[in-house]
Write a protein that holds these residues in place. Structure first.
Motif, short mmCIF file in Angstrom:
data_model
loop_
_atom_site.label_atom_id
_atom_site.label_comp_id
_atom_site.label_asym_id
_atom_site.label_seq_id
_atom_site.Cartn_x
_atom_site.Cartn_y
_atom_site.Cartn_z
N UNK A 1 0.78 -1.26 -0.13
CA UNK A 1 0.07 0.04 0.03
C UNK A 1 0.94 1.22 0.10
N UNK A 2 2.09 1.18 0.14
CA UNK A 2 2.99 2.30 0.02
C UNK A 2 3.01 2.61 -1.69
N UNK A 3 2.83 1.97 -2.46
CA UNK A 3 2.86 2.34 -3.88
C UNK A 3 1.45 2.02 -4.56
N UNK A 4 0.34 1.48 -3.82
CA UNK A 4 -0.85 1.32 -4.41
C UNK A 4 -2.00 2.27 -3.65
N UNK A 5 -2.80 2.45 -4.61
CA UNK A 5 -4.13 3.32 -3.93
C UNK A 5 -5.29 2.58 -3.97
N UNK A 6 -5.86 2.46 -3.03
CA UNK A 6 -7.16 1.80 -2.85
C UNK A 6 -8.24 2.61 -3.44
N UNK A 7 -8.83 2.18 -4.49
CA UNK A 7 -9.94 2.95 -5.17
C UNK A 7 -11.40 2.58 -4.32
N UNK A 8 -11.38 1.46 -3.88
CA UNK A 8 -12.87 0.95 -3.29
C UNK A 8 -12.51 -0.06 -2.36
N UNK A 9 -13.62 -0.41 -1.46
CA UNK A 9 -13.65 -1.39 -0.38
C UNK A 9 -14.77 -2.30 -0.54
N UNK A 10 -14.66 -3.57 -0.56
CA UNK A 10 -15.86 -4.37 -0.43
C UNK A 10 -15.80 -5.20 0.58
N UNK A 11 -16.77 -5.67 1.38
CA UNK A 11 -16.71 -6.33 2.81
C UNK A 11 -17.84 -7.31 2.64
N UNK A 12 -17.63 -8.36 3.36
CA UNK A 12 -18.71 -9.35 3.72
C UNK A 12 -19.50 -8.87 4.69
N UNK A 13 -20.77 -8.73 5.00
CA UNK A 13 -21.56 -8.61 6.27
C UNK A 13 -22.52 -9.29 6.81
N UNK A 14 -22.76 -10.54 5.95
CA UNK A 14 -23.79 -11.38 6.57
C UNK A 14 -23.45 -12.80 5.83
N UNK A 15 -24.13 -13.76 6.33
CA UNK A 15 -23.78 -15.15 5.82
C UNK A 15 -24.44 -15.29 4.18
N UNK B 1 -13.59 -3.98 -7.70
CA UNK B 1 -13.15 -3.71 -9.20
C UNK B 1 -14.11 -3.77 -10.07
N UNK B 2 -14.93 -4.60 -10.31
CA UNK B 2 -16.01 -4.50 -11.53
C UNK B 2 -16.75 -3.26 -11.02
N UNK B 3 -17.34 -2.97 -9.98
CA UNK B 3 -18.14 -1.70 -9.91
C UNK B 3 -17.70 -0.65 -10.33
N UNK B 4 -16.45 -0.50 -9.83
CA UNK B 4 -15.65 0.71 -10.11
C UNK B 4 -15.39 0.96 -11.73
N UNK B 5 -15.03 -0.21 -12.33
CA UNK B 5 -14.74 -0.38 -13.71
C UNK B 5 -15.96 0.39 -14.55
N UNK B 6 -17.14 0.05 -14.22
CA UNK B 6 -18.28 0.31 -14.54
C UNK B 6 -18.28 2.22 -14.87
N UNK B 7 -17.75 2.77 -13.97
CA UNK B 7 -17.69 4.26 -13.73
C UNK B 7 -16.68 4.62 -14.52
N UNK B 8 -15.65 3.97 -15.08
CA UNK B 8 -14.60 4.54 -16.08
C UNK B 8 -15.06 4.96 -17.46
#
Length: 317
Positions: free
Chosen positions: A66-80, A310-317
């Motif tokens: 992460x010193x050379x990478x930029x986090x564009x988006x975060x996705x997390x699991x929140x339930x089974x 990544x898929x979701x953010x790719x749709x915005x490009x």
């Protein structure tokens, strides 16, 4: 370099994953939760405690990337599962980190279920989510579900159409492994011992009705065999996996009569070499397209979540 972060805090593993815009894994860090010797699982409070301890360690491991990478988006699991009645405290640990990180970095946050994460880990190997419905087989420590999945704007709209009516395939394997003195979770150890037996031992009959199978009877039978020392541990491991396959084959036949032509199989139990081979052979004979996660990504991991971001953010490009 732009990267997309996935976070998953399940019953067995704390997971972080970074993928790039091409959906390739840049970093994959996991810690398996500790279970006392002879134990067959953890309480939810213990899971939350271990996740809370593990997450800082995993982020420290990612620090170099992460010193050379930029986090564009975060996705997390929140339930089974993606259902209003699906809840498990273990996922709150990852959700809290994801919300905080997304807020501090001013990046989008995507939430999805653990089950979607597993199937999306399979779709990552294809490089696309697509729009066509498909069938799914989710086999893990707590789940044996036959599913119908439809891609939508939130991830995957999943309907359960079959599975176990009692214990899961993973629970059956773990209980047999623990009874044989193997560490928990026992899947990898059962697989290793079973591989020493040629040909495989024929498994027990598995009851099936209307797409619902039952492993409780075979598990009781197996425990009696262990207690009586009726066979060697290796042969009992082989018997266990063969029994699981007989149950899964019943589910697959049910799905085939329902019109299955494309199957994505995911979950920790799908890391098992014997079951993967049996499933691949069955699908080839039945002309069913089978997709599996990349090696190492059937078990609990966060690559599906990272892929979805990544898929979701790719749709915005």
């Amino acid at each position: 370099m732009d990267v997309f972060l996935g976070i998953d805090t399940s019953c067995y593993t704390t997971s972080l994953c970074l993928v790039d815009k091409n959906y390739d894994v840049v970093a994959d860090e996991r810690i398996i939760l500790s279970v006392a010797k002879g134990g067959r699982g953890l309480s939810q409070s213990n899971m939350v405690y271990q996740h809370t301890r593990n997450l800082p360690v995993l982020f420290e491991r990612l620090a170099g990337v992460l010193t050379t990478a930029h986090i564009r988006a975060v996705a997390v699991t929140d339930q089974p599962r993606r259902r209003d009645d699906s809840y498990m405290p273990a996922f709150l640990a990852g959700l809290g980190y994801a919300r905080a990180l997304a807020a501090v970095l001013h990046v989008p946050l995507y939430r999805l279920s653990h089950q979607e994460n597993h199937l999306l880990a399979v779709l990552r190997t294809l490089g696309r989510v697509g729009s066509e419905p498909f069938y799914g087989l989710h086999l893990s420590g707590g789940t044996t579900d036959l599913l119908r999945a439809v891609p939508d704007e939130k991830g995957l709209d999943i309907t359960r159409i079959g599975g176990t009516s009692d214990i899961s395939a993973g629970q059956f394997i773990d209980r047999m492994g623990v009874a044989l003195g193997l560490p928990f979770p026992a899947g990898v150890h059962v697989d290793k011992l079973a591989q020493t037996v040629t040909p495989p031992v024929r498994g027990a009959h598995v009851f099936c009705r209307d797409g619902e199978i039952s492993f409780s009877g075979p598990e009781s039978q197996g425990q009696r065999l262990v207690a009586a020392a009726a066979d060697s541990p290796a042969r009992l491991c082989s018997w266990t996996l063969s029994t699981v396959w007989r149950g899964l084959e019943n589910l697959l036949v049910f799905a085939a009569t329902d019109g299955m032509s494309h199957l994505a199989a995911a979950g920790g139990v799908m890391s098992n070499g014997y079951l993967r081979r049996q499933l691949s052979d069955w699908c080839r004979r039945r002309h069913v397209r089978l997709d599996l996660a990349a090696d190492g990504f059937s078990a609990d991991n966060a690559s599906g979540a990272a892929f979805w971001a990544a898929v979701q953010e790719g749709k915005k490009s």
